[in-house]
Write a protein that holds these residues in place. Structure first.
Motif, PDB file in Angstrom:
ATOM      1  N   ASP A  94       5.834  -2.555 -15.759  1.00  0.00           N
ATOM      2  CA  ASP A  94       5.152  -1.498 -15.075  1.00  0.00           C
ATOM      3  C   ASP A  94       6.011  -0.738 -14.100  1.00  0.00           C
ATOM      4  O   ASP A  94       6.063  -0.870 -12.922  1.00  0.00           O
ATOM      5  CB  ASP A  94       3.720  -1.882 -14.171  1.00  0.00           C
ATOM      6  CG  ASP A  94       4.102  -2.827 -13.183  1.00  0.00           C
ATOM      7  OD1 ASP A  94       3.240  -2.896 -12.120  1.00  0.00           O
ATOM      8  OD2 ASP A  94       5.158  -3.579 -13.333  1.00  0.00           O
ATOM      9  N   GLY A  95       6.795   0.050 -14.776  1.00  0.00           N
ATOM     10  CA  GLY A  95       8.223   0.821 -14.062  1.00  0.00           C
ATOM     11  C   GLY A  95       7.525   1.746 -13.442  1.00  0.00           C
ATOM     12  O   GLY A  95       6.636   1.831 -12.604  1.00  0.00           O
ATOM     13  N   CYS A  96       7.693   3.225 -13.794  1.00  0.00           N
ATOM     14  CA  CYS A  96       7.105   4.247 -13.248  1.00  0.00           C
ATOM     15  C   CYS A  96       5.961   4.536 -14.289  1.00  0.00           C
ATOM     16  O   CYS A  96       5.736   3.937 -15.176  1.00  0.00           O
ATOM     17  CB  CYS A  96       7.877   5.652 -13.223  1.00  0.00           C
ATOM     18  SG  CYS A  96       8.181   6.146 -14.985  1.00  0.00           S
ATOM     19  N   PRO A 125       6.694  -6.895  -9.199  1.00  0.00           N
ATOM     20  CA  PRO A 125       6.368  -6.488  -8.035  1.00  0.00           C
ATOM     21  C   PRO A 125       7.046  -5.271  -7.556  1.00  0.00           C
ATOM     22  O   PRO A 125       8.232  -4.962  -7.909  1.00  0.00           O
ATOM     23  CB  PRO A 125       6.796  -7.650  -6.833  1.00  0.00           C
ATOM     24  CG  PRO A 125       6.908  -8.601  -7.838  1.00  0.00           C
ATOM     25  CD  PRO A 125       7.142  -8.257  -9.146  1.00  0.00           C
ATOM     26  N   ARG A 126       6.572  -4.397  -6.780  1.00  0.00           N
ATOM     27  CA  ARG A 126       7.123  -3.178  -6.148  1.00  0.00           C
ATOM     28  C   ARG A 126       7.485  -3.316  -4.672  1.00  0.00           C
ATOM     29  O   ARG A 126       8.283  -2.383  -4.131  1.00  0.00           O
ATOM     30  CB  ARG A 126       5.970  -1.962  -6.090  1.00  0.00           C
ATOM     31  CG  ARG A 126       5.577  -1.612  -7.586  1.00  0.00           C
ATOM     32  CD  ARG A 126       4.974  -0.558  -7.550  1.00  0.00           C
ATOM     33  NE  ARG A 126       4.317  -0.483  -8.886  1.00  0.00           N
ATOM     34  CZ  ARG A 126       4.879   0.609  -9.952  1.00  0.00           C
ATOM     35  NH1 ARG A 126       6.016   0.987  -9.612  1.00  0.00           N
ATOM     36  NH2 ARG A 126       4.547   0.895 -11.028  1.00  0.00           N
ATOM     37  N   VAL A 127       7.127  -4.479  -4.174  1.00  0.00           N
ATOM     38  CA  VAL A 127       7.515  -4.615  -2.593  1.00  0.00           C
ATOM     39  C   VAL A 127       8.260  -6.003  -2.658  1.00  0.00           C
ATOM     40  O   VAL A 127       7.617  -6.862  -3.089  1.00  0.00           O
ATOM     41  CB  VAL A 127       6.443  -4.721  -1.779  1.00  0.00           C
ATOM     42  CG1 VAL A 127       6.588  -4.786  -0.395  1.00  0.00           C
ATOM     43  CG2 VAL A 127       5.361  -3.256  -1.711  1.00  0.00           C
ATOM     44  N   THR A 130       9.295  -7.384   1.999  1.00  0.00           N
ATOM     45  CA  THR A 130       8.387  -7.922   3.220  1.00  0.00           C
ATOM     46  C   THR A 130       7.876  -9.278   3.076  1.00  0.00           C
ATOM     47  O   THR A 130       7.671  -9.730   4.058  1.00  0.00           O
ATOM     48  CB  THR A 130       7.186  -6.588   3.078  1.00  0.00           C
ATOM     49  OG1 THR A 130       7.626  -5.450   2.939  1.00  0.00           O
ATOM     50  CG2 THR A 130       6.266  -6.750   4.341  1.00  0.00           C
ATOM     51  N   TYR A 131       7.432  -9.540   1.887  1.00  0.00           N
ATOM     52  CA  TYR A 131       7.084 -10.782   1.807  1.00  0.00           C
ATOM     53  C   TYR A 131       7.491 -11.401   0.473  1.00  0.00           C
ATOM     54  O   TYR A 131       6.817 -11.680  -0.504  1.00  0.00           O
ATOM     55  CB  TYR A 131       5.219 -11.055   1.832  1.00  0.00           C
ATOM     56  CG  TYR A 131       4.733  -9.841   1.053  1.00  0.00           C
ATOM     57  CD1 TYR A 131       4.638  -9.510  -0.078  1.00  0.00           C
ATOM     58  CD2 TYR A 131       4.039  -8.823   2.287  1.00  0.00           C
ATOM     59  CE1 TYR A 131       3.975  -8.364  -0.415  1.00  0.00           C
ATOM     60  CE2 TYR A 131       3.657  -7.738   1.750  1.00  0.00           C
ATOM     61  CZ  TYR A 131       3.380  -7.458   0.230  1.00  0.00           C
ATOM     62  OH  TYR A 131       2.858  -6.364  -0.113  1.00  0.00           O
ATOM     63  N   LEU A 134       6.175 -14.305  -1.947  1.00  0.00           N
ATOM     64  CA  LEU A 134       4.778 -14.078  -2.965  1.00  0.00           C
ATOM     65  C   LEU A 134       5.306 -13.434  -4.208  1.00  0.00           C
ATOM     66  O   LEU A 134       4.824 -13.758  -5.280  1.00  0.00           O
ATOM     67  CB  LEU A 134       4.027 -13.412  -1.837  1.00  0.00           C
ATOM     68  CG  LEU A 134       3.320 -13.922  -0.569  1.00  0.00           C
ATOM     69  CD1 LEU A 134       2.350 -13.101   0.074  1.00  0.00           C
ATOM     70  CD2 LEU A 134       2.675 -15.420  -1.038  1.00  0.00           C
ATOM     71  N   GLY A 135       6.173 -12.398  -3.755  1.00  0.00           N
ATOM     72  CA  GLY A 135       6.475 -11.616  -4.946  1.00  0.00           C
ATOM     73  C   GLY A 135       7.368 -12.217  -5.892  1.00  0.00           C
ATOM     74  O   GLY A 135       7.233 -12.111  -7.127  1.00  0.00           O
ATOM     75  N   PHE A 138       5.276 -14.779  -8.093  1.00  0.00           N
ATOM     76  CA  PHE A 138       4.396 -13.824  -8.920  1.00  0.00           C
ATOM     77  C   PHE A 138       5.219 -13.473 -10.092  1.00  0.00           C
ATOM     78  O   PHE A 138       4.990 -13.713 -11.431  1.00  0.00           O
ATOM     79  CB  PHE A 138       4.122 -12.487  -8.199  1.00  0.00           C
ATOM     80  CG  PHE A 138       3.161 -11.597  -9.173  1.00  0.00           C
ATOM     81  CD1 PHE A 138       3.539 -10.793  -9.959  1.00  0.00           C
ATOM     82  CD2 PHE A 138       1.583 -12.118  -9.356  1.00  0.00           C
ATOM     83  CE1 PHE A 138       3.035  -9.686 -10.445  1.00  0.00           C
ATOM     84  CE2 PHE A 138       1.016 -11.385 -10.069  1.00  0.00           C
ATOM     85  CZ  PHE A 138       1.615 -10.166 -10.765  1.00  0.00           C
ATOM     86  N   MET A 299       9.337   0.084  -3.561  1.00  0.00           N
ATOM     87  CA  MET A 299       8.829   0.953  -2.586  1.00  0.00           C
ATOM     88  C   MET A 299       9.484   0.547  -1.007  1.00  0.00           C
ATOM     89  O   MET A 299       9.505   1.269  -0.254  1.00  0.00           O
ATOM     90  CB  MET A 299       7.180   0.869  -2.441  1.00  0.00           C
ATOM     91  CG  MET A 299       6.640   1.546  -3.452  1.00  0.00           C
ATOM     92  SD  MET A 299       5.026   1.607  -3.619  1.00  0.00           S
ATOM     93  CE  MET A 299       4.421   2.726  -2.032  1.00  0.00           C
ATOM     94  N   ARG A 302      13.963   2.126  -0.585  1.00  0.00           N
ATOM     95  CA  ARG A 302      14.385   3.745  -0.646  1.00  0.00           C
ATOM     96  C   ARG A 302      15.546   3.775   0.521  1.00  0.00           C
ATOM     97  O   ARG A 302      16.464   4.470   0.062  1.00  0.00           O
ATOM     98  CB  ARG A 302      13.197   4.431  -0.160  1.00  0.00           C
ATOM     99  CG  ARG A 302      11.895   4.363  -0.976  1.00  0.00           C
ATOM    100  CD  ARG A 302      12.155   5.208  -2.221  1.00  0.00           C
ATOM    101  NE  ARG A 302      11.152   4.567  -3.080  1.00  0.00           N
ATOM    102  CZ  ARG A 302       9.781   5.007  -3.284  1.00  0.00           C
ATOM    103  NH1 ARG A 302       9.593   6.194  -2.458  1.00  0.00           N
ATOM    104  NH2 ARG A 302       9.146   4.801  -4.056  1.00  0.00           N
TER     105      ARG A 302
END
Lengths: 380, 431
Positions: A94-96, A125-127, A130-131, A134-135, A138, A299, A302
């Motif tokens: 799931d890119g853009c 994941p997109r994040v 931060t954590y 978890l990503g 996943f 996200m 950047r």
């Protein structure tokens, strides 16, 4: 070795046909978070889908509407026109949202035709900062699902040995492309931006083994290439997926010379090599694919990406940055808010231009490019 | 009598904040309604409560948590903070294209014009510094779309306040739900650090109980719309969106209870919103036409056609079961976040979207299909053909594609929309 194949940016399918003639599989890949090493280790040739050469997209428009980016519509058009007819299916992340909808439409139309192709989309994941734990967990689980599905698809088993060997191959390719880019640091590089983009585009549909040999041959011959001395400004191009070298040619014909880029069909897949922890190879793959700076779909990278662009522009002596945005590409749409001030502080002007997949506005682009080059050119 | 535009003029001049505008606007509307139609005051009360709660939060000693996309509002409220759902601002301003235009134009200095108008409006409001209040924290998610994924991180850097972002998995499955549960636990830690308080599970239960009440009532209201004739106007669908911000407040349940009672009364009377009696039932396959919700009133008047359901997915929210089981509650919360309207259909595999639309057709039996497509919502446009082909093949109903901007009314006027819809009704529906 004749390395001219590196400069053929058309989607020829020749390499796919040769690969499949050996009884192997080939799969289309959308986008940059599908670990191609896994496919390669299962003897699948990964072919990154692109829209190069598309001139009109009547079917792409019908399926995706004209409110989609022309790059994604172009990919769907190529898929429906049979440009990729020899591929056995598509693996995507799931890119853009444009590319994942291109996947949805390709899958749907294949199922309507009962084409018997393999389709799989895994989540990435997109994040990640931060954590991260978890990503990471996943994504590793998603990769395991992908491996299981691909093993069933090919009838082969993925081994650590094969996977490590594939990673080594792709790392070798990355290091060689990095060397190509190093050539562009010179005051008078021996390769234009247009040609360099052709080289990185060639990666999309040549087997990595062959690609490595072609790159080696090119690098060996680089010392014999004539330096480019007649350009007036060193440029860097950043922005939306750009798989049309003609776009760079329009600007370079006006006196600019691209010496680097932040393009996902350009330098980005090659900027970093993968470090492997032998005790956790999948984890190493996950970490690499989620931390490398390749796409603003992540996200929380950047700022890091904007700093990389600014630092790279300084390192390569860039006089100006061209920020090209595909119409309907939001993914790359919001960088100017913070990037432009960063570049301004570094004394590097930026020109933002909108574009479509098909180079229909070449005249307008040329005029704007020429004006920008005139503005930024420095005396030797 | 010339329209009083003092409030709008003040916003345009930068002299009035958006939240002050929203508060004063609803106060004026309620005054007028008290005189003309006091029985309908309940339709405005929730707006009054919401805007005043936000504007007066700091004065009342509460922290403001701005949020974008689906986030655990129940947790924010359990920590005694005031949630500020960014989407409510463009939705509230959208009936006046001049107002939204101001903020959209400000945003377009930094993001492409093709970015969703919802995102442009709240980014532009920040660019113009016209919220009138400062966020104490910002929480956002990686859905629904690329527009929000560009705008939220930029707003994060502009606001420079403690921020938490939720990463939404692509699919709705057990792995995805656990991923959400784990992130929600991290969010609780974030809120504890941000507020300096521990999560009070009794307050959490209160918020979840209110949320359950809201969604049960919302489901019943949506079930009323299955009746023939549909007892409630299409315009009532717009109010559903308020639950994204207010579900865990009893005021939202009050609104829905009133709506339910009105709807039941209309059923007993055999009445609906169409003056000539219901002739057609229209399914709207995408967003709400917030900037021109009058189009639904017009369809009812001109073609006796009621918009019976939209593709947001408010029909049936997920309900918390065992309120003492923290993991179970957070798993439900994760599901609710993933099933949040416009996420339900839009932000994952196309199969989610076709499933939702298929259910609308089987449950509500529309005979008219309109892809009333907000142009900012490109990922739904990109699979509209898959969805409308399913409707044609399974239900034999052709769909009208009508492009609008749900927020920026400058894109297409109400008259243009009426013209296109008239052609469709006259040549296809009523042929």
């Amino acid at each position: 070795m004749d390395y001219q194949k590196l400069f053929n940016s058309e989607i020829s399918g020749e390499s796919v046909a040769a690969w499949k003639a050996q009884g192997k599989k080939a799969l289309g890949v959308l986008c940059c978070h599908v670990p191609v090493e896994i496919l390669h280790a299962l003897d699948i040739m990964p072919v990154r889908l692109r829209a190069t050469g598309v001139t009109e997209t009547p079917d792409g428009d019908t399926w995706m509407s004209t409110f989609s980016c022309s790059y994604a519509r172009g990919i769907v058009q190529h898929w429906l026109d049979g440009v990729y007819k020899d591929l056995d299916g598509i693996v995507a992340t799931d890119g853009c949202m444009m590319t994942w909808r291109a996947f949805d439409n390709a899958k749907y139309t294949d199922e309507l035709k009962d084409a018997g192709k393999f389709h799989m989309l895994i989540g990435a994941p997109r994040v990640y900062g931060t954590y991260k734990d978890l990503g990471h967990e996943f994504y590793v689980e998603e990769l395991k699902d992908m491996i299981t599905a691909l093993e069933e698809f090919t009838g082969k088993k993925l081994t650590d040995e094969n996977l490590k060997a594939s990673i080594a191959k792709y790392n070798e390719a990355r290091e060689l492309v990095q060397k190509v880019y190093e050539l562009r640091k010179e005051k008078h590089p021996v390769i234009s931006g247009e040609d360099c983009l052709k080289i990185t585009l060639a990666y999309s549909d040549i087997p990595v083994e062959e690609y490595i040999e072609l790159l080696k041959a090119f690098l060996e011959d680089a010392k014999n290439r004539a330096p480019i001395t007649d350009k007036r400004a060193r440029l860097m191009i950043i922005g939306s997926a750009l798989d049309n070298p003609g776009y760079l040619k329009v600007i370079e014909d006006k006196g600019g010379l691209f010496v680097h880029d932040a393009l996902c069909y350009g330098s980005r897949p090659f900027n970093y090599t993968m470090e492997v922890n032998d005790g956790d190879i999948l984890g190493s793959i996950a970490d690499y694919y989620l931390t490398r700076l390749i796409c603003p779909r992540m996200m929380d990278n950047r700022e890091r990406m904007q700093r990389w662009i600014t630092d790279t522009a300084k390192e390569f002596g860039v006089d100006g940055v061209i920020y090209e945005k595909m119409q309907y590409c939001e993914c790359w749409g919001g960088e100017s808010m913070f990037l432009e001030p960063m570049l301004k502080e570094a004394g590097i002007p930026m020109l933002a231009v909108e574009r479509e997949e098909h180079l229909a506005n070449a005249g307008q682009l040329a005029i704007r490019a020429e004006a920008f080059i005139e503005m930024i050119e420095k005396e030797d | 009598m010339p329209k009083d535009t003092r409030l709008e003029d003040a916003v345009m001049a930068g002299e009035m904040s958006v939240f002050d505008f929203c508060c004063e606007k609803v106060e004026g509307q309620m005054e007028r309604m008290k005189e003309k139609n006091p029985d309908l005051l309940w339709t405005l009360q929730i707006q009054y409560d919401m805007w005043h709660q936000v504007r007066d939060a700091h004065a009342n000693g509460k922290k403001l948590v701005f949020f974008g996309g689906p986030v655990p509002v129940d947790i924010i409220v359990a920590f005694d903070c005031v949630p500020v759902y960014l989407d409510t601002i463009p939705i509230r301003l959208s009936p006046n294209p001049v107002l939204t235009g101001k903020f959209i134009d400000a945003a377009e200095r930094f993001v492409p014009p093709t970015t969703c108008g919802l995102c442009k409006t709240y980014l532009g409001t920040l660019v113009e510094d016209q919220y009138g209040v400062k966020a104490d924290a910002f929480v956002y998610s990686t859905v629904p779309c690329d527009s929000s994924r560009v705008v939220y991180p930029n707003m994060e850097r502009m606001m420079n306040v403690p921020t938490f972002s939720f990463d939404f998995p692509f699919r709705r499955d057990d792995r995805g739900y656990e991923y959400m549960v784990n992130q929600i636990e991290r969010f609780v830690t974030f809120m504890e650090e941000f507020t300096g308080k521990k999560l009070d599970w009794d307050k959490m239960k209160e918020a979840m109980t209110n949320s359950n009440n809201t969604f049960e009532l919302q489901g019943k209201c949506c079930d009323l719309r299955k009746h023939k004739p549909c007892p409630l106007p299409g315009r009532m669908l717009v109010l559903n969106g308020t639950s994204n911000a207010m579900a865990c407040y009893p005021e939202m349940a009050n609104l829905l209870q009133q709506e339910l009672e009105v709807g039941q009364m209309m059923i007993e009377l055999g009445m609906g919103p169409c003056p000539g009696g219901e002739k057609h039932r229209a399914a709207l396959l995408q967003n709400m036409p917030w900037s021109s919700s009058g189009i639904m009133d017009w369809m009812e008047r001109e073609y006796d056609t009621v918009a019976i359901m939209d593709a947001f997915g408010f029909q049936h929210g997920d309900i918390y079961e065992d309120l003492n089981n923290r993991h179970d509650c957070f798993k439900t919360m994760g599901k609710k976040m993933q099933n949040n309207p416009m996420i339900h259909g839009a932000a994952g595999p196309v199969e989610n979207y076709t499933y939702l639309v298929d259910k609308i057709f089987s449950d509500y039996e529309p005979d008219v299909s309109i892809f009333l497509g907000h142009i900012g919502c490109k990922h739904t446009w990109a699979v509209a053909k898959i969805v409308t082909d399913m409707i044609q093949n399974k239900y034999g109903i052709p769909s009208l594609y009508l492009d609008i901007d749900g927020i920026d009314g400058r894109y297409k006027s109400l008259d243009e929309m009426k013209g296109q819809l008239s052609d469709y009704f006259d040549t296809v529906v009523n042929k």
